[in-house]
Enzyme design. Structure first.
Site, PDB file in Angstrom:
ATOM      1  N   GLY A   1       0.847   0.964  -5.188  1.00  0.00           N
ATOM      2  CA  GLY A   1       1.154   2.292  -4.034  1.00  0.00           C
ATOM      3  C   GLY A   1       1.920   1.387  -2.874  1.00  0.00           C
TER       4      GLY A   1
ATOM      5  CB  THR B   1      -2.497  -5.053  -7.087  1.00  0.00           C
ATOM      6  OG1 THR B   1      -3.646  -3.683  -6.497  1.00  0.00           O
ATOM      7  CG2 THR B   1      -2.847  -6.110  -6.744  1.00  0.00           C
TER       8      THR B   1
ATOM      9  CB  ALA C   1      -7.932  -1.502  -0.063  1.00  0.00           C
ATOM     10  N   GLY C   2      -8.037   2.154  -0.546  1.00  0.00           N
ATOM     11  CA  GLY C   2      -9.306   2.932  -0.053  1.00  0.00           C
ATOM     12  C   GLY C   2      -9.171   3.523  -1.210  1.00  0.00           C
TER      13      GLY C   2
ATOM     14  CB  THR D   1       0.333   5.993  -4.437  1.00  0.00           C
ATOM     15  OG1 THR D   1      -1.050   6.988  -4.023  1.00  0.00           O
ATOM     16  CG2 THR D   1       0.878   5.929  -3.069  1.00  0.00           C
TER      17      THR D   1
ATOM     18  CE1 TYR E   1      -9.167   8.603   1.502  1.00  0.00           C
ATOM     19  CE2 TYR E   1      -8.702  10.668   2.604  1.00  0.00           C
ATOM     20  CZ  TYR E   1      -8.091   9.112   2.319  1.00  0.00           C
ATOM     21  OH  TYR E   1      -6.935   8.568   2.489  1.00  0.00           O
TER      22      TYR E   1
HETATM   23  N1  LIG Z   1      -1.593   8.237  -0.941  1.00  0.00           N
HETATM   24  C1  LIG Z   1      -1.871   9.235  -0.013  1.00  0.00           C
HETATM   25  O1  LIG Z   1      -1.130  10.239  -0.383  1.00  0.00           O
HETATM   26  C2  LIG Z   1      -2.631   8.370   1.283  1.00  0.00           C
HETATM   27  C3  LIG Z   1      -2.435   9.502   2.072  1.00  0.00           C
HETATM   28  C4  LIG Z   1      -3.167   9.236   3.259  1.00  0.00           C
HETATM   29  C5  LIG Z   1      -3.834   7.680   3.270  1.00  0.00           C
HETATM   30  N2  LIG Z   1      -3.781   7.252   2.120  1.00  0.00           N
HETATM   31  C6  LIG Z   1      -4.484   5.591   2.416  1.00  0.00           C
HETATM   32  O2  LIG Z   1      -3.485   4.741   2.134  1.00  0.00           O
HETATM   33  C7  LIG Z   1      -3.874   3.273   1.476  1.00  0.00           C
HETATM   34  C8  LIG Z   1      -2.955   3.059   0.170  1.00  0.00           C
HETATM   35  O3  LIG Z   1      -3.570   4.338  -0.399  1.00  0.00           O
HETATM   36  P1  LIG Z   1      -2.387   4.157  -1.912  1.00  0.00           P
HETATM   37  O4  LIG Z   1      -2.162   5.454  -2.236  1.00  0.00           O
HETATM   38  O5  LIG Z   1      -1.563   3.427  -2.455  1.00  0.00           O
HETATM   39  O6  LIG Z   1      -3.740   4.168  -2.670  1.00  0.00           O
HETATM   40  P2  LIG Z   1      -3.420   3.102  -4.778  1.00  0.00           P
HETATM   41  O7  LIG Z   1      -2.221   3.823  -4.733  1.00  0.00           O
HETATM   42  O8  LIG Z   1      -4.592   4.114  -5.163  1.00  0.00           O
HETATM   43  O9  LIG Z   1      -3.864   2.269  -4.240  1.00  0.00           O
HETATM   44  C9  LIG Z   1      -4.994   1.287  -4.107  1.00  0.00           C
HETATM   45  C10 LIG Z   1      -5.053  -0.299  -4.060  1.00  0.00           C
HETATM   46  O10 LIG Z   1      -6.453  -0.604  -3.215  1.00  0.00           O
HETATM   47  C11 LIG Z   1      -6.632  -1.389  -4.036  1.00  0.00           C
HETATM   48  N3  LIG Z   1      -8.321  -0.742  -3.961  1.00  0.00           N
HETATM   49  C12 LIG Z   1      -9.168   0.010  -3.953  1.00  0.00           C
HETATM   50  N4  LIG Z   1     -10.394   0.450  -3.566  1.00  0.00           N
HETATM   51  C13 LIG Z   1     -10.018  -1.464  -3.625  1.00  0.00           C
HETATM   52  C14 LIG Z   1     -11.845  -2.609  -3.467  1.00  0.00           C
HETATM   53  N5  LIG Z   1     -12.753  -1.611  -3.500  1.00  0.00           N
HETATM   54  N6  LIG Z   1     -11.341  -3.664  -3.265  1.00  0.00           N
HETATM   55  C15 LIG Z   1     -10.094  -4.599  -2.871  1.00  0.00           C
HETATM   56  N7  LIG Z   1      -9.610  -3.543  -3.450  1.00  0.00           N
HETATM   57  C16 LIG Z   1      -9.272  -2.323  -3.385  1.00  0.00           C
HETATM   58  C17 LIG Z   1      -6.364  -1.381  -4.969  1.00  0.00           C
HETATM   59  O11 LIG Z   1      -6.190  -1.922  -6.461  1.00  0.00           O
HETATM   60  P3  LIG Z   1      -6.981  -2.653  -7.250  1.00  0.00           P
HETATM   61  O12 LIG Z   1      -7.071  -0.709  -7.791  1.00  0.00           O
HETATM   62  O13 LIG Z   1      -7.324  -3.587  -8.083  1.00  0.00           O
HETATM   63  O14 LIG Z   1      -8.801  -3.156  -6.960  1.00  0.00           O
HETATM   64  C18 LIG Z   1      -4.101  -0.811  -4.920  1.00  0.00           C
HETATM   65  O15 LIG Z   1      -4.400  -1.831  -4.844  1.00  0.00           O
HETATM   66  C19 LIG Z   1      -5.372   4.008   1.441  1.00  0.00           C
HETATM   67  O16 LIG Z   1      -5.810   3.380   2.030  1.00  0.00           O
HETATM   68  C20 LIG Z   1      -5.549   5.344   1.608  1.00  0.00           C
HETATM   69  O17 LIG Z   1      -6.868   6.311   1.892  1.00  0.00           O
HETATM   70  C21 LIG Z   1      -3.455   7.545   1.157  1.00  0.00           C
END
Ligand SMILES: NC(=O)c1ccc[n+]([C@@H]2O[C@H](COP(=O)([O-])OP(=O)(O)OC[C@H]3O[C@@H](n4cnc5c(N)ncnc54)[C@H](OP(=O)(O)O)[C@@H]3O)[C@@H](O)[C@H]2O)c1
Length: 262
Positions: free
Chosen positions: A16, A14, A89-90, A188, A153
């Site tokens: 990022g 939803t 999701a994370g 994000t 993490y």
């Molecule tokens: N952004 C970065 O710099 C980065 C770098 C390396 C890896 N990552 C990884 O990439 C993935 C996506 O990250 P992002 O940056 O796009 O994060 P984000 O913008 O915070 O989005 C997180 C998404 O996961 C959902 N989510 C979080 N906790 C959840 C739960 N307990 N149950 C169900 N849904 C959940 C959120 O929706 P709801 O809040 O509505 O549940 C949202 O859709 C993650 O695994 C993250 O660790 C991110």
């Protein structure tokens, strides 16, 4: 692998990177997408934004085992099989380990790791029913190199790497590929409170990760040549990387202090 006509389940689609991956899937011809996320309003918005796509919206927390079982049962009822599972999701809660709340330790393990094990486990029979299945796991650069202030993490993300290797080898006879993506800092919501360096765009990370999955790449590593060099150093001469990290210890600590997106 071609995307046209594939049935996809994605967690956290939803916002990022996840939402950008949905955009990529739709561009490639996917029109049946199941999404698990906690915020109902954001899930509703998907149908408004992407008309013509049949979303199976599952409101709930991936840390709740019943939510995962229910999601997979609904997919089985509606579609009979699943072609692509994306574990995206994370959450993150950074800082010195002694300052991280106990609940945040548990939640990071439950959401970033345990949920991935269980959801994958439940999806395997459905993926085996597909002609050609694919799993895309979103780890992190912090899952390749253990950095200070990201102990919890980073450990969950390293576990995703190991899990991806195991599953790739375990599922190979069933024509199910497993790709693991390792994004670095990406712009994000997760990074809103991170006072760090410049970031990749979520569109770029999504496009490269989906492309990697389609090409059945084992790993998609972001951060360019510099990151690859660091990964090699970490493996071959970890004490040398220790010295480099120590040079900006305080800066790293300060940048991590408010970094929490749960
Ligand atoms: N952004 C970065 O710099 C980065 C770098 C390396 C890896 N990552 C990884 O990439 C993935 C996506 O990250 P992002 O940056 O796009 O994060 P984000 O913008 O915070 O989005 C997180 C998404 O996961 C959902 N989510 C979080 N906790 C959840 C739960 N307990 N149950 C169900 N849904 C959940 C959120 O929706 P709801 O809040 O509505 O549940 C949202 O859709 C993650 O695994 C993250 O660790 C991110």
């Amino acid at each position: 692998m071609q995307l046209e006509g594939k049935n996809v389940l994605i967690t956290g689609g939803t916002r990022g990177i996840g939402k950008c991956m949905i955009q990529e899937l739709i561009k490639g011809g996917v029109s049946k997408i199941a999404v698990i996320a906690r915020d109902k309003e954001n899930l509703k918005k998907l149908s408004q934004e992407f008309e013509g796509v049949k979303f199976l919206k599952i409101t709930g927390d991936v840390a709740n085992i019943e939510v995962l079982r229910e999601a997979v049962a609904r997919i089985e009822d509606k579609w009979g099989h699943l072609d692509i599972l994306i574990n995206n999701a994370g959450i993150v809660s950074a800082g010195p380990l002694e300052d991280i709340q106990d609940e945040d330790v548990y939640d990071q393990v439950a959401i970033n790791f345990t949920a991935v094990l269980l959801l994958t486990k439940y999806c395997i029979p459905l993926l085996k029913s597909a002609e050609e299945g694919a799993i895309l796991n979103i780890s992190s650069g912090l899952g390749l190199i253990g950095m200070p202030f990201y102990s919890v993490y980073g450990s969950t993300k390293a576990a995703i790497r190991q899990f991806s290797d195991s599953m790739r080898r375990e599922l190979a006879p069933f024509n199910i590929s497993v790709t693991c993506a390792f994004p670095t800092a990406t712009d994000t919501d997760m990074m809103q409170k991170f006072k760090g360096r410049k970031m990749d765009s979520p569109e770029f990370v999504a496009e490269s990760s989906i492309q990697g999955m389609m090409n059945k790449e084992i790993q998609v590593i972001f951060g360019g040549e510099e990151r690859l060099k660091e990964n090699r150093l970490n493996f071959e001469a970890p004490a040398e990387l220790d010295m480099l990290v120590a040079q900006n210890y305080e800066q790293r600590k300060t940048a991590s202090l408010d970094h929490k997106a749960v």
